[in-house]
Design a protein around this motif. Structure first.
Motif, PDB file in Angstrom:
ATOM      1  N   GLN A 276       0.806  -1.213   0.000  1.00 56.14           N
ATOM      2  CA  GLN A 276       0.000   0.000   0.000  1.00 56.14           C
ATOM      3  C   GLN A 276       0.844   1.270   0.000  1.00 56.14           C
ATOM      4  O   GLN A 276       0.431   2.304  -0.515  1.00 56.14           O
ATOM      5  N   PRO A 281      -1.793   7.013  -6.509  1.00 52.64           N
ATOM      6  CA  PRO A 281      -2.793   7.880  -5.863  1.00 52.64           C
ATOM      7  C   PRO A 281      -4.211   7.516  -6.277  1.00 52.64           C
ATOM      8  O   PRO A 281      -4.476   7.156  -7.427  1.00 52.64           O
ATOM      9  N   SER A 282      -5.119   7.623  -5.320  1.00 53.46           N
ATOM     10  CA  SER A 282      -6.536   7.370  -5.612  1.00 53.46           C
ATOM     11  C   SER A 282      -7.376   8.056  -4.547  1.00 53.46           C
ATOM     12  O   SER A 282      -6.951   8.193  -3.399  1.00 53.46           O
ATOM     13  N   LEU A 283      -8.550   8.474  -4.938  1.00 53.16           N
ATOM     14  CA  LEU A 283      -9.467   9.120  -4.004  1.00 53.16           C
ATOM     15  C   LEU A 283     -10.361   8.069  -3.362  1.00 53.16           C
ATOM     16  O   LEU A 283     -11.160   7.421  -4.036  1.00 53.16           O
ATOM     17  N   ASP A 284     -10.222   7.907  -2.068  1.00 53.28           N
ATOM     18  CA  ASP A 284     -11.010   6.937  -1.324  1.00 53.28           C
ATOM     19  C   ASP A 284     -11.905   7.712  -0.353  1.00 53.28           C
ATOM     20  O   ASP A 284     -11.393   8.355   0.569  1.00 53.28           O
ATOM     21  N   THR A 339      -4.972  11.488  -1.217  1.00 53.71           N
ATOM     22  CA  THR A 339      -5.045  10.461  -2.266  1.00 53.71           C
ATOM     23  C   THR A 339      -4.214   9.224  -1.930  1.00 53.71           C
ATOM     24  O   THR A 339      -4.064   8.341  -2.763  1.00 53.71           O
ATOM     25  N   HIS A 340      -3.656   9.193  -0.709  1.00 61.00           N
ATOM     26  CA  HIS A 340      -2.903   8.018  -0.263  1.00 61.00           C
ATOM     27  C   HIS A 340      -3.893   7.012   0.314  1.00 61.00           C
ATOM     28  O   HIS A 340      -4.787   7.391   1.082  1.00 61.00           O
ATOM     29  N   PRO A 341      -3.777   5.728  -0.031  1.00 54.22           N
ATOM     30  CA  PRO A 341      -4.806   4.761   0.369  1.00 54.22           C
ATOM     31  C   PRO A 341      -4.789   4.365   1.839  1.00 54.22           C
ATOM     32  O   PRO A 341      -5.568   3.501   2.247  1.00 54.22           O
TER      33      PRO A 341
END
Length: 392
Positions: A276, A281-284, A339-341
């Motif tokens: 992880q 980057p991703s929007l959670d 944006t960090h999971p």
């Protein structure tokens, strides 16, 4: 009430919080069940055992049973199976298993005697932060800056217990953030005084911070953005040399990380991290909601509001430049962690403390801040005046 009396009263408050912290820290155990703790302590053990060669964290060097004993002390179910040790990963070529954290936290823990490392590290860090708080308090000359120094000073000392206790890497990180905030403020408030030397000192500190937490490398993002845009906009010799000085000194500060990567992963730019921690980057929504519910969120609001106020009421162009740097750094760091999971209760604390310390020291070190506040409040700056002040 006279300002001096207020300073004395809050100095007593600071010292009372510090004493309470030290009392609590004195009861801490080094076997509290946190896996990362074991890895930091193992790095310290390697430095004490092998000197600088302790950078090599290969499990093949685990010949004295230190790691197994530490894992067994916290009830780790697979304590006797080295390949299942936490925060260790296999290198890309499969030749060895090495630790993922950078070496800085283990190095500072290794400065203290084995078995009694965490308590003295946190006591020293608390004393240093209290020193910064007292310095800011006694340098304040106006009611507004005095109020800011009193509130931030009390909070910063309190934060040295919670959330700083969540990770051993946070204790040295908090110290670096306070010192970098002071030097950054001096760089812009006292423009022209040992400018390049100050830029270099800030660069080294920012690079060095990554030795404690690799994510601290993002603390430099706003600095590179500011100095890079400054050169692109004004294209002067001063902005070019300042940017080069920042970049070179930053690389100097990163040397311990490069050395550890080279020894453990075979390449200075290849980290042992995986999973992880290296996810794109991703929007959670769950991560964003966690930040909104956490105590970090009010601090984010305070830091953003303080930056806006510094811009609005800055007494001269240097402080306005500083406000732009802090704003850019906040935006880039908050975007990175949003944006960090993974969410933790301390991920954005370093950028918030760096920003708040910078804002505070800018306020207490500025010449005649009240005059600048009053003038801007009465007349308000025109856009042309704002651009002129930034360019000078």
């Amino acid at each position: 009430m006279p300002i001096r009396v207020v300073k004395v009263l809050f100095s007593i408050v600071f010292l009372a919080i510090l004493a309470s912290n030290i009392r609590l820290i004195s009861y801490w155990s080094e076997s509290r069940g946190v896996y990362d703790d074991i890895c930091y302590l193992r790095q310290a053990h390697l430095f004490q055992r092998f000197g600088w060669q302790g950078l090599d964290t290969s499990l093949a060097r685990e010949t004295d049973g230190y790691l197994a004993a530490k894992l067994r002390s916290i009830g780790y179910p697979n304590w006797n199976e080295p390949t299942l040790a936490p925060c260790h990963t296999q290198t890309a070529d499969g030749s060895k298993r090495v630790m993922t954290p950078p070496p800085g936290t283990g190095f500072v823990l290794g400065l203290f005697p084995e078995g009694f490392q965490v308590v003295p590290l946190y006591v020293v860090a608390n004393l240093i932060i209290a020193g910064f708080a007292l310095y800011g308090l006694w340098r304040a000359r106006e009611p507004l800056s005095l109020t800011s120094a009193a509130l931030l000073g009390a909070l910063s000392i309190y934060f040295m217990i919670n959330p700083t206790k969540a990770s051993y890497s946070m204790a040295p990180t908090m110290v670096v953030c306070a010192l970098a905030g002071l030097l950054t403020a001096r760089l812009f408030v006292d423009e022209g005084r040992r400018h390049l030397l100050m830029v270099a000192a800030v660069g080294v500190l920012l690079g060095l911070s990554a030795s404690f937490r690799i994510a601290n490398v993002v603390l430099s993002a706003g600095y590179f953005l500011f100095f890079g845009l400054s050169f692109l906009i004004w294209r002067t010799r001063e902005t070019f040399v300042s940017g080069i000085a920042l970049g070179f000194s930053f690389l100097v500060g990163l040397l311990p990380v490069f050395a550890a990567n080279l020894v453990n992963s075979g390449h200075p730019l290849v980290s042992a991290y995986g999973g992880q921690d290296t996810a794109p980057p991703s929007l959670d929504p769950a991560v964003l909601l966690a930040y909104l519910r956490d105590t970090q969120f009010p601090l984010i609001v305070i830091a953003c509001a303080g930056t806006a106020l510094l811009w609005r009421y800055a007494g001269h162009g240097g402080v306005r430049k500083l406000a732009l740097l802090v704003a850019g750094n906040l935006a880039l760091n908050l975007a990175f962690f949003a944006t960090h999971p993974v969410f933790t209760q301390y991920y954005v604390i370093p950028i918030l403390m760096l920003s708040l310390w910078t804002l505070l020291f800018a306020a207490v070190l500025s010449r005649s801040p009240a005059q600048g506040f009053i003038a801007h409040e009465a007349d308000g700056p025109r856009p042309s005046e704002m651009l002129s002040r930034i360019s000078h």
